[in-house]
Scaffold this motif. Structure first.
Motif, PDB file in Angstrom:
ATOM      1  N   PRO A  22       0.790  -1.240   0.000  1.00 22.64           N
ATOM      2  CA  PRO A  22       0.000   0.000   0.000  1.00 22.64           C
ATOM      3  C   PRO A  22       0.817   1.283   0.000  1.00 22.64           C
ATOM      4  CG  PRO A  22      -0.943  -1.592   1.532  1.00 22.64           C
ATOM      5  CD  PRO A  22       0.390  -2.144   1.100  1.00 22.64           C
ATOM      6  N   ARG A  23       2.115   1.209   0.186  1.00 20.15           N
ATOM      7  CA  ARG A  23       2.923   2.433   0.145  1.00 20.15           C
ATOM      8  C   ARG A  23       2.991   3.022  -1.258  1.00 20.15           C
ATOM      9  NH1 ARG A  23       5.140   3.813   4.596  1.00 20.15           N
ATOM     10  NH2 ARG A  23       5.259   2.276   6.280  1.00 20.15           N
ATOM     11  N   LEU A  24       2.952   2.155  -2.268  1.00 18.35           N
ATOM     12  CA  LEU A  24       3.005   2.590  -3.666  1.00 18.35           C
ATOM     13  C   LEU A  24       4.183   3.530  -3.899  1.00 18.35           C
ATOM     14  CD1 LEU A  24      -0.823   3.221  -4.239  1.00 18.35           C
ATOM     15  CD2 LEU A  24       0.497   1.181  -4.873  1.00 18.35           C
ATOM     16  N   CYS A  25       5.357   3.135  -3.447  1.00 18.36           N
ATOM     17  CA  CYS A  25       6.545   3.985  -3.553  1.00 18.36           C
ATOM     18  C   CYS A  25       6.810   4.369  -5.006  1.00 18.36           C
ATOM     19  CB  CYS A  25       7.764   3.261  -2.987  1.00 18.36           C
ATOM     20  SG  CYS A  25       7.721   3.002  -1.207  1.00 18.36           S
ATOM     21  N   GLY A  33      12.996   1.886  -2.510  1.00 15.60           N
ATOM     22  CA  GLY A  33      11.753   2.176  -1.816  1.00 15.60           C
ATOM     23  C   GLY A  33      11.911   2.119  -0.306  1.00 15.60           C
ATOM     24  N   PHE A  34      10.803   2.358   0.373  1.00 13.70           N
ATOM     25  CA  PHE A  34      10.774   2.372   1.833  1.00 13.70           C
ATOM     26  C   PHE A  34      11.330   1.080   2.419  1.00 13.70           C
ATOM     27  CE2 PHE A  34       8.707   1.640   5.907  1.00 13.70           C
ATOM     28  CZ  PHE A  34       8.692   2.885   6.515  1.00 13.70           C
ATOM     29  N   CYS A  35      11.102  -0.042   1.742  1.00 13.85           N
ATOM     30  CA  CYS A  35      11.502  -1.367   2.244  1.00 13.85           C
ATOM     31  C   CYS A  35      13.003  -1.598   2.170  1.00 13.85           C
ATOM     32  CB  CYS A  35      10.775  -2.457   1.468  1.00 13.85           C
ATOM     33  SG  CYS A  35      11.204  -2.506  -0.294  1.00 13.85           S
ATOM     34  N   ARG A  36      13.729  -0.780   1.417  1.00 10.18           N
ATOM     35  CA  ARG A  36      15.184  -0.846   1.235  1.00 10.18           C
ATOM     36  C   ARG A  36      15.648  -1.942   0.286  1.00 10.18           C
ATOM     37  NH1 ARG A  36      18.689  -1.992   5.115  1.00 10.18           N
ATOM     38  NH2 ARG A  36      17.317  -3.505   6.116  1.00 10.18           N
ATOM     39  N   VAL A  37      14.728  -2.716  -0.296  1.00  7.35           N
ATOM     40  CA  VAL A  37      15.166  -3.848  -1.116  1.00  7.35           C
ATOM     41  C   VAL A  37      14.649  -3.781  -2.557  1.00  7.35           C
ATOM     42  CG1 VAL A  37      15.478  -5.403   0.833  1.00  7.35           C
ATOM     43  CG2 VAL A  37      13.247  -5.302  -0.287  1.00  7.35           C
ATOM     44  N   GLY A  79      14.168 -16.493   5.885  1.00  7.02           N
ATOM     45  CA  GLY A  79      13.808 -15.091   5.727  1.00  7.02           C
ATOM     46  C   GLY A  79      14.903 -14.328   5.028  1.00  7.02           C
ATOM     47  N   THR A  80      14.603 -13.073   4.713  1.00  2.96           N
ATOM     48  CA  THR A  80      15.531 -12.219   3.972  1.00  2.96           C
ATOM     49  C   THR A  80      15.804 -10.943   4.757  1.00  2.96           C
ATOM     50  OG1 THR A  80      15.925 -11.226   1.798  1.00  2.96           O
ATOM     51  CG2 THR A  80      13.669 -11.129   2.623  1.00  2.96           C
ATOM     52  N   VAL A  81      15.891  -9.813   4.094  1.00  4.76           N
ATOM     53  CA  VAL A  81      16.101  -8.513   4.724  1.00  4.76           C
ATOM     54  C   VAL A  81      15.008  -7.563   4.242  1.00  4.76           C
ATOM     55  CG1 VAL A  81      18.592  -8.813   4.924  1.00  4.76           C
ATOM     56  CG2 VAL A  81      17.651  -7.751   2.877  1.00  4.76           C
ATOM     57  N   GLY A  82      14.822  -6.480   4.975  1.00  2.00           N
ATOM     58  CA  GLY A  82      13.877  -5.462   4.539  1.00  2.00           C
ATOM     59  C   GLY A  82      12.488  -5.647   5.098  1.00  2.00           C
ATOM     60  N   CYS A  83      11.750  -4.525   5.194  1.00  2.00           N
ATOM     61  CA  CYS A  83      10.366  -4.560   5.665  1.00  2.00           C
ATOM     62  C   CYS A  83       9.658  -3.303   5.188  1.00  2.00           C
ATOM     63  CB  CYS A  83      10.313  -4.646   7.200  1.00  2.00           C
ATOM     64  SG  CYS A  83       8.651  -4.949   7.839  1.00  2.00           S
ATOM     65  N   ASN A  84       8.334  -3.394   5.043  1.00  2.00           N
ATOM     66  CA  ASN A  84       7.559  -2.225   4.608  1.00  2.00           C
ATOM     67  C   ASN A  84       6.818  -1.561   5.760  1.00  2.00           C
ATOM     68  OD1 ASN A  84       5.814  -4.390   4.876  1.00  2.00           O
ATOM     69  ND2 ASN A  84       4.604  -3.903   3.077  1.00  2.00           N
ATOM     70  N   LEU A  85       7.103  -1.966   7.009  1.00  2.00           N
ATOM     71  CA  LEU A  85       6.638  -1.244   8.182  1.00  2.00           C
ATOM     72  C   LEU A  85       7.854  -0.859   9.022  1.00  2.00           C
ATOM     73  CD1 LEU A  85       3.456  -3.253   9.325  1.00  2.00           C
ATOM     74  CD2 LEU A  85       3.557  -1.138   7.983  1.00  2.00           C
ATOM     75  N   ALA A  96      15.413  -6.853   9.565  1.00  2.83           N
ATOM     76  CA  ALA A  96      14.414  -6.016   8.896  1.00  2.83           C
ATOM     77  C   ALA A  96      14.964  -4.634   8.562  1.00  2.83           C
ATOM     78  CB  ALA A  96      13.164  -5.891   9.768  1.00  2.83           C
ATOM     79  N   HIS A  97      15.754  -4.081   9.469  1.00  6.11           N
ATOM     80  CA  HIS A  97      16.174  -2.687   9.313  1.00  6.11           C
ATOM     81  C   HIS A  97      17.688  -2.483   9.329  1.00  6.11           C
ATOM     82  CE1 HIS A  97      11.978  -1.925   9.717  1.00  6.11           C
ATOM     83  NE2 HIS A  97      11.944  -2.300  10.982  1.00  6.11           N
TER      84      HIS A  97
END
Length: 333
Positions: A22-25, A33-37, A79-85, A96-97
């Motif tokens: 929903p961020r629609l970067c 984007g916000f997620c860094r990935v 799991g990987t890296v990055g998050c959208n929250l 995540a960060h």
């Protein structure tokens, strides 16, 4: 490894508009984007974390937590890296960060590693995409889940549910179970504490319901999302979706950027008491001293699955009914 993403549009000035969440970067060339990935390279949007695994292990299914999906089994978790929250209390902030070291695992190799566990005699039912946000690993999860399904393995998502409807529906045919975080039941909490919104998460639960097995987790953060009225609203909504959906109230402990005191035991017990008036299966996590992780028949109270930590003992549920009163029990096994 860079991999072109599945859901984006190209805009003016070589900008790329990501559509997965929903961020629609709207990402400029050379930026992420916000997620860094997700990175724009010359107007093409790439997932920079495709196959990049930050953590993997064979876990009990109860650790996800999933209590009504093949209880007592194991699942290959990665799991990987990055998050959208950006949750102030994030329990996995190191991946995540931050920028942890990763190992590349192709979809084919991941499926082979999982099958190897089964060949060794472990009750490993499939793969769980967890630890970080799997929807920020979308293309890899999609490719791997298809291969896993072809190999007869189960696919599980442990997710914050912050995803757009089209990508969710595209992936759902390959997903067998989801644990979805509903982090609170106010938009104010999501905006101030998680840098997100509540509505898309509720939509994810409602969309996924009926397509796969679902369980919900809510971390009760002291003084922020643990009020009686808010818990009541959460319970009312979930009961309206399906009172058979298991709900896990999880105890908060200080982590990442938040140093509020741990959730009081009485708060957890009160929340469980409220929820059990309308929901059939309610649990408390991160508080083993409360003995609230066993599955009981919602009709007669018979203990059907004993849990002590990750040690699980299952009663006779072969017919999917309580052996004492005959009540139908929602357990996938």
């Amino acid at each position: 490894m860079k991999h072109e993403v599945m859901f984006y549009t190209k805009g003016a000035g070589e900008k790329a508009n990501c559509k997965v969440c929903p961020r629609l970067c709207n990402i400029a060339p050379g930026k992420r984007g916000f997620c860094r990935v997700r990175e724009n390279d010359g107007g093409v949007l790439y997932a920079t974390n495709y196959g990049e695994c930050s953590s993997y292990a064979v876990d009990p299914i109860e650790k996800k937590p999933l209590y009504h999906f093949y209880p007592g089994s194991l699942i290959f978790s990665l799991g990987t890296v990055g998050c959208n929250l950006r949750c102030g209390f994030c329990q996995n902030w190191q991946i995540a960060h931050a920028d942890p070291q990763t190992t590349y695992l192709s979809p084919d190799r991941t499926v082979k590693l999982t099958l190897r566990q089964k060949e060794r005699g472990y009750p490993c039912i499939g793969l769980a995409y967890t630890y970080s946000e799997p929807f920020m690993w979308y293309e890899y999860v999609y490719d791997t889940a298809k291969l896993a399904r072809e190999a007869g393995l189960k696919n599980v998502l442990v997710t914050n549910g912050y995803v757009n409807e089209e990508p969710l529906r595209e992936l759902l045919p390959y997903i067998d179970a989801m644990n979805i975080d509903v982090k609170a039941f106010t938009d104010r909490f999501y905006r101030s504490t998680c840098a997100g919104r509540l509505e898309p998460v509720l939509r994810t639960v409602e969309t996924a319901h009926g397509h796969c097995h679902i369980e919900i987790t809510t971390l009760l953060v002291t003084g922020l999302n643990d009020g009686r009225e808010e818990i009541g609203s959460l319970v009312d909504w979930l009961a309206g979706v399906d009172p058979d959906i298991p709900l896990h109230f999880s105890r908060y402990f200080p982590n990442y950027e938040m140093d509020l005191p741990p959730t009081p035991e009485e708060t957890l017990l009160r929340a469980r008491e409220t929820a059990r008036k309308k929901l059939r299966y309610v649990y408390i996590g991160n508080a083993p001293q409360l003995n609230s992780s066993s599955t009981e028949c919602p009709e007669c109270g018979e203990t059907l699955i004993d849990r002590e930590g990750y040690r699980v003992r299952i009663r006779d549920l072969d017919n999917g009914v309580c052996p004492r009163c005959g009540e139908r029990i929602i357990i996938v096994q």
